[in-house]
Structures are given as structure tokens and as C-alpha cells.
Design a protein around this motif. Structure first.
Motif, PDB file in Angstrom:
ATOM      1  N   ILE A  55      43.544  28.116  35.550  1.00  0.00           N
ATOM      2  CA  ILE A  55      42.504  28.844  34.999  1.00  0.00           C
ATOM      3  C   ILE A  55      41.902  28.483  33.622  1.00  0.00           C
ATOM      4  O   ILE A  55      42.698  28.829  32.798  1.00  0.00           O
ATOM      5  CB  ILE A  55      42.399  30.421  35.060  1.00  0.00           C
ATOM      6  N   VAL A  56      40.704  27.995  33.640  1.00  0.00           N
ATOM      7  CA  VAL A  56      40.113  28.100  32.124  1.00  0.00           C
ATOM      8  C   VAL A  56      39.022  28.988  31.683  1.00  0.00           C
ATOM      9  O   VAL A  56      37.925  29.228  32.545  1.00  0.00           O
ATOM     10  CB  VAL A  56      39.350  26.704  32.159  1.00  0.00           C
ATOM     11  N   GLU A  57      39.536  29.864  30.746  1.00  0.00           N
ATOM     12  CA  GLU A  57      38.708  30.830  30.365  1.00  0.00           C
ATOM     13  C   GLU A  57      37.354  30.558  29.609  1.00  0.00           C
ATOM     14  O   GLU A  57      37.459  29.504  28.935  1.00  0.00           O
ATOM     15  CB  GLU A  57      39.573  31.875  29.744  1.00  0.00           C
ATOM     16  N   GLU A  58      36.219  31.232  29.815  1.00  0.00           N
ATOM     17  CA  GLU A  58      35.084  31.123  29.133  1.00  0.00           C
ATOM     18  C   GLU A  58      35.269  31.636  27.549  1.00  0.00           C
ATOM     19  O   GLU A  58      36.262  32.786  27.412  1.00  0.00           O
ATOM     20  CB  GLU A  58      33.917  31.652  29.671  1.00  0.00           C
ATOM     21  N   ALA A  59      34.709  31.336  26.868  1.00  0.00           N
ATOM     22  CA  ALA A  59      34.477  31.925  25.350  1.00  0.00           C
ATOM     23  C   ALA A  59      33.945  33.155  25.489  1.00  0.00           C
ATOM     24  O   ALA A  59      34.632  34.145  24.652  1.00  0.00           O
ATOM     25  CB  ALA A  59      33.640  30.980  24.406  1.00  0.00           C
ATOM     26  N   VAL A  60      33.164  33.499  26.524  1.00  0.00           N
ATOM     27  CA  VAL A  60      32.342  34.833  26.371  1.00  0.00           C
ATOM     28  C   VAL A  60      32.791  35.329  28.181  1.00  0.00           C
ATOM     29  O   VAL A  60      32.273  34.599  29.053  1.00  0.00           O
ATOM     30  CB  VAL A  60      31.004  35.021  26.449  1.00  0.00           C
ATOM     31  N   ALA A  61      33.520  35.923  28.180  1.00  0.00           N
ATOM     32  CA  ALA A  61      34.254  36.467  29.556  1.00  0.00           C
ATOM     33  C   ALA A  61      33.275  37.735  30.256  1.00  0.00           C
ATOM     34  O   ALA A  61      32.535  38.376  29.355  1.00  0.00           O
ATOM     35  CB  ALA A  61      35.751  36.883  29.465  1.00  0.00           C
ATOM     36  N   PRO A  62      32.948  37.710  31.296  1.00  0.00           N
ATOM     37  CA  PRO A  62      32.361  38.653  32.176  1.00  0.00           C
ATOM     38  C   PRO A  62      32.752  39.933  31.923  1.00  0.00           C
ATOM     39  O   PRO A  62      34.093  40.251  31.896  1.00  0.00           O
ATOM     40  CB  PRO A  62      32.139  38.468  33.513  1.00  0.00           C
ATOM     41  N   ASP A  63      31.961  40.919  32.019  1.00  0.00           N
ATOM     42  CA  ASP A  63      32.366  42.372  31.695  1.00  0.00           C
ATOM     43  C   ASP A  63      33.074  42.922  33.194  1.00  0.00           C
ATOM     44  O   ASP A  63      32.373  43.344  33.906  1.00  0.00           O
ATOM     45  CB  ASP A  63      31.376  43.329  31.247  1.00  0.00           C
ATOM     46  N   VAL A  64      34.477  42.604  33.357  1.00  0.00           N
ATOM     47  CA  VAL A  64      35.214  43.155  34.355  1.00  0.00           C
ATOM     48  C   VAL A  64      36.375  44.039  33.950  1.00  0.00           C
ATOM     49  O   VAL A  64      36.661  43.847  32.845  1.00  0.00           O
ATOM     50  CB  VAL A  64      35.490  42.143  35.315  1.00  0.00           C
ATOM     51  N   ILE A 108      32.422  38.760  41.781  1.00  0.00           N
ATOM     52  CA  ILE A 108      32.374  39.803  40.807  1.00  0.00           C
ATOM     53  C   ILE A 108      32.112  40.967  41.760  1.00  0.00           C
ATOM     54  O   ILE A 108      30.970  40.912  42.396  1.00  0.00           O
ATOM     55  CB  ILE A 108      31.675  39.753  39.733  1.00  0.00           C
ATOM     56  N   VAL A 109      33.112  41.862  42.105  1.00  0.00           N
ATOM     57  CA  VAL A 109      32.800  42.648  43.414  1.00  0.00           C
ATOM     58  C   VAL A 109      32.893  44.253  42.395  1.00  0.00           C
ATOM     59  O   VAL A 109      34.014  44.164  41.383  1.00  0.00           O
ATOM     60  CB  VAL A 109      34.099  42.642  44.273  1.00  0.00           C
ATOM     61  N   ASP A 110      32.464  45.311  43.045  1.00  0.00           N
ATOM     62  CA  ASP A 110      32.403  46.550  42.785  1.00  0.00           C
ATOM     63  C   ASP A 110      33.247  47.307  43.865  1.00  0.00           C
ATOM     64  O   ASP A 110      32.973  46.985  45.109  1.00  0.00           O
ATOM     65  CB  ASP A 110      31.291  47.328  42.481  1.00  0.00           C
ATOM     66  N   VAL A 111      34.356  47.982  43.539  1.00  0.00           N
ATOM     67  CA  VAL A 111      34.936  48.776  44.773  1.00  0.00           C
ATOM     68  C   VAL A 111      33.967  49.945  45.137  1.00  0.00           C
ATOM     69  O   VAL A 111      33.829  50.938  44.122  1.00  0.00           O
ATOM     70  CB  VAL A 111      36.549  49.174  44.147  1.00  0.00           C
ATOM     71  N   ARG A 112      33.612  50.001  46.317  1.00  0.00           N
ATOM     72  CA  ARG A 112      32.835  51.157  46.865  1.00  0.00           C
ATOM     73  C   ARG A 112      33.581  51.839  48.001  1.00  0.00           C
ATOM     74  O   ARG A 112      33.006  52.851  48.554  1.00  0.00           O
ATOM     75  CB  ARG A 112      31.590  50.329  47.676  1.00  0.00           C
ATOM     76  N   ILE A 126      24.228  42.635  37.155  1.00  0.00           N
ATOM     77  CA  ILE A 126      25.359  41.528  37.056  1.00  0.00           C
ATOM     78  C   ILE A 126      24.729  40.594  36.109  1.00  0.00           C
ATOM     79  O   ILE A 126      23.517  40.008  36.193  1.00  0.00           O
ATOM     80  CB  ILE A 126      25.717  40.931  38.349  1.00  0.00           C
ATOM     81  N   THR A 127      25.531  39.991  35.375  1.00  0.00           N
ATOM     82  CA  THR A 127      25.076  38.828  34.548  1.00  0.00           C
ATOM     83  C   THR A 127      25.759  37.479  34.605  1.00  0.00           C
ATOM     84  O   THR A 127      26.879  37.267  35.220  1.00  0.00           O
ATOM     85  CB  THR A 127      25.148  39.163  32.865  1.00  0.00           C
ATOM     86  N   PRO A 128      24.628  36.627  34.833  1.00  0.00           N
ATOM     87  CA  PRO A 128      25.498  35.065  35.089  1.00  0.00           C
ATOM     88  C   PRO A 128      26.577  34.730  34.099  1.00  0.00           C
ATOM     89  O   PRO A 128      26.476  34.994  32.932  1.00  0.00           O
ATOM     90  CB  PRO A 128      24.226  34.226  34.901  1.00  0.00           C
ATOM     91  N   LEU A 129      27.366  34.002  34.628  1.00  0.00           N
ATOM     92  CA  LEU A 129      28.573  33.353  33.797  1.00  0.00           C
ATOM     93  C   LEU A 129      27.753  32.295  32.804  1.00  0.00           C
ATOM     94  O   LEU A 129      26.775  31.693  33.032  1.00  0.00           O
ATOM     95  CB  LEU A 129      29.542  32.771  34.724  1.00  0.00           C
ATOM     96  N   VAL A 130      28.622  32.005  31.887  1.00  0.00           N
ATOM     97  CA  VAL A 130      27.925  31.265  30.728  1.00  0.00           C
ATOM     98  C   VAL A 130      28.056  29.681  31.431  1.00  0.00           C
ATOM     99  O   VAL A 130      29.073  29.355  31.665  1.00  0.00           O
ATOM    100  CB  VAL A 130      28.856  31.269  29.440  1.00  0.00           C
ATOM    101  N   PRO A 131      27.040  28.865  31.318  1.00  0.00           N
ATOM    102  CA  PRO A 131      27.216  27.678  32.022  1.00  0.00           C
ATOM    103  C   PRO A 131      28.073  26.541  31.359  1.00  0.00           C
ATOM    104  O   PRO A 131      28.216  26.719  30.143  1.00  0.00           O
ATOM    105  CB  PRO A 131      25.704  27.078  32.426  1.00  0.00           C
TER     106      PRO A 131
END
Length: 456
Positions: free
Chosen positions: A143-152, A263-267, A303-308
Motif C-alpha cells: 500500500i502506497v499512501e497519498e500525501a493527502v488521504a481521503p476523509d474516512v 469508499i463506502v458508508d455503512v447503511r 465524495i471527493t476524488p483521490l489525488v491523481p
């Protein structure tokens, strides 16, 4: 054949005693035998081949642009190597015997040292006698992490696999030369695992937002996946972010070696269960359970796209087109194909365990399929003349799918080509070296579907 609790005999699996090594320059990645509870609790443990004593191997998680350094120490009875799947890697580190390195013999070691240019979900696995060694458990996540991770709220890696276990012993069936598997759909198992476990469960909160990194580590199974009690979006494929998140409104396929980030939300209702679901011909079943432990949190908005990642520009106008014909297999048997310079009949090829060919070659040929200059763009047209699907993987590069209307689709490193289908990709050959191109139904690669290309 399916697993039945009453069919399993209780056996005591012996612990594997491993030699200790004094190497200290790089972190150890020890290929070793071990035992693990693959079948449900109450059944015998299974003898497996592992990186570091468990399946999957330990998650390697680094920041984008970081260096990965691992010393592979081989304590197995077979030579092996490690391929770092999906990484645009230095060619010498790609782990392909006879093309980028020699095999690592039992009792020997090899130092892997490379930078990871792209954020995303990748994996590592054996690349010598891959059909057997991967089926025995030689794989792990990278796993290679982004500099700006999504809000999860949580980031979970889920490696999907299927195992062919003997119902009487719970041990891996040693039938890797099975001509039916090699000439048909490949080695399909009778028990599915996620992260080396049958029917795993995670406790979550209602409304929790999860990042699920799905990796298909199976030999040949194409998973048909869906969500139950979850709403979600596909945000990346084969490690590469999509320009816009794709809402999951139906099932979606995941071929061998492919990855998908959700990216999923628990419903699901409080104290209920959400599921990652696998669809089969005879119905559907849950692969992973998410038990909701309490009242729901407020729902997040949007939802916001990941940084390309920084990828080369792909221009396909006036780009040369190269045709790769996928031939052979059951029901479309080879009449003839080449091994080296020798033309063999279909019967002669079958006696050698070769049932498939790429452009008439039933093994990796001496000359490359492509010999191109660095920085040039090329289209490859995969023409599936067989009765089975194939997951075609290019080493050292990602490529753009070319959609039916001629527009460019997402970045991938493995494309699923269904039976009778033709698919085109656009490749910017920007990574110098000799690179493998093969079907990632690993039995198909072992029995003929193997080629390569050169970038200079």
C-alpha cells in the motif's frame, strides 16, 4: 467439490521450524512454510507457503515516493522470486526469472530495493512457478499512501483468494499439472478466503465511512462483487485514481491481479450486518461481514476524488497498432504453435502441457512482441479467439483502456478480455527494460500465454 464440515478429519499440523539468519541490512521477507486456519474453525489447519509465516504476508505500507527495501530469504523447497505487481519499478527489481533476474535458490537471498512513484493499492507475489506458489499462499499487500488521504474512518485492505483443499485433510491439493485446469478456466478453488480467513467479520459503527482496498490474489477466479447494507463509490482501479468517483449501483467484476478501491458508508440498521457480496451462478454469499455495533453516525455528504498520480499524457491519434491474438484452450484447440523456433502440432503441444498461444507462440519467445523507444505511444489490440476470458497484465507500466467510442478509459495494469472479445489499450512506453506481458490466469501463463516487450 465443496467443503463439508463432516468430511474433514481432525489432524494436528506440525509447526515448521525455520533457520535463523544473521542478515540485517534490509528488513527480512522470508519465504517459508507455515500452518494456518484457512478452513472454518474446527477443521484442520492447512500447510501453506508464506512471506513471514502468515497468509497474506505482512502489509507493506509506505508513503508515495518512498523506498521499499526487502531481503528475500528463501527457505522453501523450490526456487522463487518476488514480483511487485503494478509498481512502475526499475526493471532489475521486477522479479521475473530469465528476464530481469535469476531465481533465488533454496537457502539463498536477493535484495529488492526500489522507489514507489505512485500512490495506490498494489501487491507482491511469487513469480516463479507462480500457479503453484501463489496458490500455496505466497502473496501480500503493498500500500502506497497519498500525501493527502481521503476523509474516512478506517482504511481496510482485503485480499480475496480461493483455495483448492482436500475435503478429507484440509490440505492444498497437489494437482498443479492438471491438464483440465491448464486448458480450461484455470485453477478454481473450493473455498474462498479474505485475508487468509474464511468468512471474516469486522465491527463497525453505523454511518462509518470505510476505504476498502480489494485485491484479487486468486489463480483464476473472476469475482463478481456487490454491496449489501453499504453505499459506495469506486475511487481507484489497479491503484490509479478515477477522474470522478463511480457510484456502485450494481455488481462489478474483479479479475485475477486486479484491484479496486472503494469508499463506502455503512447503511445497515443498528446491530445489523453489512456485507461485501460475491455473486455466483447458484446465488450470492457474503465474503466479508461488517457487524454494526451501535447507533448510526450522521451521514457524510458527497465524495471527493483521490489525488491523481503523475502519469504521462496519452495521445492515440496516428499511434501504431499492434495486434496480439490469444489462441487455443479447450474447444478452440491449437492446430500448431511455436516453442522457440520449432513448430509443433496441437497434440505435441498438449503432451508438453502447452494449450495456449499468443500470436502463435506457446511460450515466451526469444524476440519481443514490441521493441520500442522510450517515450513513444503504442496501441495494443487484444483479440480473444478462445472460449475463455483472460486477464492480460503488463509489467512496469500502466495503460489507458480505449473504449468502444474511441475515448480513453481509466488507467489499468491488467485488462479483462472476455471470450470472443477484442479490447484495445494505449501504452506510453516510458519505463526502459525488458517487460513481461502475460495472462494472469496463472495456469494459462504456465501453459503458453506469455510474451514480453522491450523499451530502450
Amino acid at each position: 467439490m465443496t467443503l463439508n464440515r463432516r468430511q474433514f478429519m481432525q489432524t494436528t499440523a506440525a509447526a515448521v521450524v525455520l533457520p535463523s539468519f544473521g542478515w540485517a541490512s534490509y528488513p527480512a521477507l522470508v519465504a517459508q512454510e507455515a500452518v494456518q486456519q484457512i478452513a472454518p474453525e474446527g477443521f484442520s489447519k492447512t500447510r501453506v507457503w508464506t512471506y513471514g509465516g502468515r497468509v497474506p504476508g505482512s502489509e507493506i505500507r509506505v508513503s508515495q515516493g518512498a523506498r521499499v527495501q526487502r531481503r528475500l530469504s528463501n527457505t522453501l523447497p523450490q526456487p522463487t522470486t518476488v514480483h511487485w505487481h503494478g509498481i512502475r519499478i526499475d526493471n532489475a527489481m521486477d522479479g521475473v526469472p530469465g528476464l530481469t533476474q535469476d531465481v533465488v535458490q533454496p537457502g539463498s537471498s536477493f535484495d529488492y530495493d526500489f522507489k514507489v512513484p505512485d500512490a495506490g493499492t498494489y501487491w507482491y507475489h511469487a513469480h516463479n512457478r507462480s500457479m503453484e506458489q501463489v496458490a500455496r499462499g505466497l502473496y501480500g499487500p503493498l500500500i502506497v499512501e497519498e500525501a493527502v488521504a481521503p476523509d474516512v474512518d478506517r482504511d481496510l485492505t482485503l485480499m480475496l483468494d480461493d483455495w483448492r483443499l482436500d475435503p478429507e485433510t484440509a490440505q492444498i491439493m497437489d494437482d498443479f499439472g492438471n491438464g483440465h485446469d491448464l486448458s480450461h478456466a484455470g485453477r478454481l478453488g473450493n473455498l474462498v478466503s479474505v485475508n487468509g480467513r474464511f468468512d471474516p467479520a469486522y465491527s463497525v459503527d453505523g454511518g462509518e465511512r470505510l476505504r476498502l482496498r480489494l485485491i484479487n490474489a486468486s489463480n483464476a477466479r473472476i469475482f463478481d462483487l456487490g454491496l449489501d447494507g453499504l453505499t459506495g463509490w469506486i475511487v481507484a482501479l489497479d491503484g490509479m485514481p478515477l477522474e470522478g468517483p463511480l457510484e456502485v449501483s450494481d455488481r462489478f467484476p474483479l479479475a485475477p491481479a486486479q484491484r479496486v478501491d472503494l469508499i463506502v458508508d455503512v447503511r445497515a440498521e443498528p446491530f445489523g450486518t453489512a456485507n461485501l457480496v460475491s455473486f455466483e451462478r447458484d446465488g450470492s454469499y457474503g465474503l466479508v461481514r461488517f457487524g454494526v455495533s451501535g447507533p448510526s453516525k450522521p451521514a457524510r455528504a458527497g465524495i471527493t476524488p483521490l489525488v491523481p498520480n503523475q502519469m504521462p499524457e496519452v495521445l492515440v491519434e496516428d499511434t501504431p497498432l499492434h495486434r496480439m491474438e490469444m489462441q487455443g484452450g479447450a474447444m478452440r484447440w491449437l492446430d500448431t504453435a511455436r516453442i522457440g523456433e520449432t513448430e509443433l502440432s496441437g497434440q505435441e503441444l498438449a503432451q508438453l502441457g502447452r494449450f495456449w498461444a499468443l500470436n502463435g507462440n506457446a511460450e515466451r519467445p526469444a524476440e519481443p512482441f514490441l521493441d520500442v523507444q522510450k517515450g513513444t505511444t503504442h496501441r495494443i489490440e487484444f483479440v480473444n479467439e478462445t472460449a475463455f476470458p483472460h486477464a492480460m497484465h503488463l509489467h512496469g507500466h500502466h495503460f489507458r483502456l480505449i473504449l468502444q467510442d474511441g475515448t480513453l478509459g481509466p488507467w489499468r495494469d491488467t485488462v479483462l478480455v472476455e471470450r470472443g472479445q477484442t479490447r484495445q489499450i494505449a501504452l506510453v512506453a516510458d519505463n526502459p527494460g525488458d517487460w513481461l506481458l502475460h495472462c494472469h490466469m496463472l495456469g494459462h501463463a504456465a501453459s503458453g500465454m506469455m510474451s514480453w516487450f522491450r523499451v530502450t
